[in-house]
Design a protein around this motif. Structure first.
Motif, PDB file in Angstrom:
ATOM      1  N   ARG A  37       3.402  -4.453   3.097  1.00  0.00           N
ATOM      2  CA  ARG A  37       4.210  -5.777   3.090  1.00  0.00           C
ATOM      3  C   ARG A  37       4.249  -6.240   4.727  1.00  0.00           C
ATOM      4  NH1 ARG A  37       8.527  -4.896  -0.258  1.00  0.00           N
ATOM      5  NH2 ARG A  37       7.380  -6.036  -1.831  1.00  0.00           N
ATOM      6  N   ARG A  38       4.355  -5.110   5.607  1.00  0.00           N
ATOM      7  CA  ARG A  38       4.301  -5.533   6.968  1.00  0.00           C
ATOM      8  C   ARG A  38       2.936  -6.140   7.486  1.00  0.00           C
ATOM      9  NH1 ARG A  38       5.977  -0.738  10.378  1.00  0.00           N
ATOM     10  NH2 ARG A  38       5.556  -2.416  12.142  1.00  0.00           N
ATOM     11  N   ALA A  39       1.803  -5.388   7.015  1.00  0.00           N
ATOM     12  CA  ALA A  39       0.470  -5.675   7.242  1.00  0.00           C
ATOM     13  C   ALA A  39      -0.057  -6.539   6.776  1.00  0.00           C
ATOM     14  CB  ALA A  39      -0.395  -4.464   7.273  1.00  0.00           C
ATOM     15  N   ARG A  40       0.109  -6.603   5.175  1.00  0.00           N
ATOM     16  CA  ARG A  40      -0.744  -7.740   4.242  1.00  0.00           C
ATOM     17  C   ARG A  40       0.202  -7.938   3.125  1.00  0.00           C
ATOM     18  NH1 ARG A  40      -5.962  -6.726   2.881  1.00  0.00           N
ATOM     19  NH2 ARG A  40      -5.534  -8.846   1.861  1.00  0.00           N
ATOM     20  N   PRO A  41       1.227  -8.772   3.603  1.00  0.00           N
ATOM     21  CA  PRO A  41       2.432  -9.131   2.611  1.00  0.00           C
ATOM     22  C   PRO A  41       1.775  -9.992   1.324  1.00  0.00           C
ATOM     23  CG  PRO A  41       2.762 -10.598   4.731  1.00  0.00           C
ATOM     24  CD  PRO A  41       1.585  -9.506   4.917  1.00  0.00           C
ATOM     25  N   ASP A  42       0.643 -10.497   1.415  1.00  0.00           N
ATOM     26  CA  ASP A  42      -0.061 -10.835   0.137  1.00  0.00           C
ATOM     27  C   ASP A  42      -0.613 -10.024  -0.829  1.00  0.00           C
ATOM     28  OD1 ASP A  42      -1.915 -10.563   2.298  1.00  0.00           O
ATOM     29  OD2 ASP A  42      -3.466 -11.502   1.072  1.00  0.00           O
ATOM     30  N   ARG A  43      -0.627  -8.904  -0.337  1.00  0.00           N
ATOM     31  CA  ARG A  43      -1.267  -7.650  -1.042  1.00  0.00           C
ATOM     32  C   ARG A  43      -0.121  -6.761  -1.569  1.00  0.00           C
ATOM     33  NH1 ARG A  43      -4.442  -6.141  -4.039  1.00  0.00           N
ATOM     34  NH2 ARG A  43      -4.873  -4.051  -3.074  1.00  0.00           N
ATOM     35  N   ALA A  44       1.190  -6.978  -0.976  1.00  0.00           N
ATOM     36  CA  ALA A  44       2.060  -5.835  -1.220  1.00  0.00           C
ATOM     37  C   ALA A  44       2.340  -5.742  -2.865  1.00  0.00           C
ATOM     38  CB  ALA A  44       3.416  -6.195  -0.478  1.00  0.00           C
ATOM     39  N   GLU A  45       2.528  -6.823  -3.556  1.00  0.00           N
ATOM     40  CA  GLU A  45       3.097  -6.701  -4.853  1.00  0.00           C
ATOM     41  C   GLU A  45       1.835  -6.190  -5.668  1.00  0.00           C
ATOM     42  OE1 GLU A  45       5.884  -7.120  -6.046  1.00  0.00           O
ATOM     43  OE2 GLU A  45       6.689  -7.593  -4.162  1.00  0.00           O
ATOM     44  N   ASP A  46       0.445  -6.326  -5.377  1.00  0.00           N
ATOM     45  CA  ASP A  46      -0.509  -5.790  -5.921  1.00  0.00           C
ATOM     46  C   ASP A  46      -0.704  -4.129  -5.773  1.00  0.00           C
ATOM     47  OD1 ASP A  46      -1.388  -8.069  -6.920  1.00  0.00           O
ATOM     48  OD2 ASP A  46      -2.867  -8.633  -5.505  1.00  0.00           O
TER      49      ASP A  46
END
Length: 142
Positions: A37-46
């Protein structure tokens, strides 16, 4: 620096797989998702869904026996080591946060009954006898 990050990613993969079926799983999962979430918020849920899928896969394969479980653990470990390594290479500032997470979620080291002693070695020739013991030795020759 790359070797240090690779070693940290390897430790993360191992700790993650170790925690999949333990009480520390939720903490490990939440910590890993927070890193993404800190580095790639767009990938956190995945990543959250993929972590849960890894856990479900391991739990499902347990019924197939220890060999299948060991193979699956190895595959999951390698998969997550690679993902974490790529994340750390792109965002090395996350390394300290990952170290903290691993320290909090790593399983305790096994406690051994006694510290390992020096190895024993002996060679006999002729009619010699050798008696070795790691501790007390009582010999009653009559």
């Amino acid at each position: 620096m790359e070797a240090e990050l690779a070693a940290l990613a390897a430790a993360a993969g191992t700790t993650l797989v170790t925690s999949l079926a333990t009480d520390t799983w939720n903490s490990m999962r939440e910590g890993m998702v927070l890193l993404w979430r800190r580095a790639r918020p767009d990938r956190a849920e995945d990543v959250d869904a993929e972590l849960e899928a890894s856990r479900e896969e391991l739990l499902a394969v347990r019924a197939s026996g220890p060999q299948a479980e060991a193979e699956t653990r190895g595959e999951i470990r390698a998969e997550w080591q690679g993902r974490v390594r790529r994340l750390l290479y792109a965002h090395p500032e996350l390394a300290e946060d990952l170290r903290t997470l691993l320290a909090e979620t790593a399983p305790p080291a096994p406690v051994s009954a006694a510290p390992p002693g020096p190895a024993q070695q002996a060679t006999a020739s002729g009619e010699a006898r050798i008696y070795q013991a790691g501790r007390d030795l009582h010999i009653d020759q009559r």
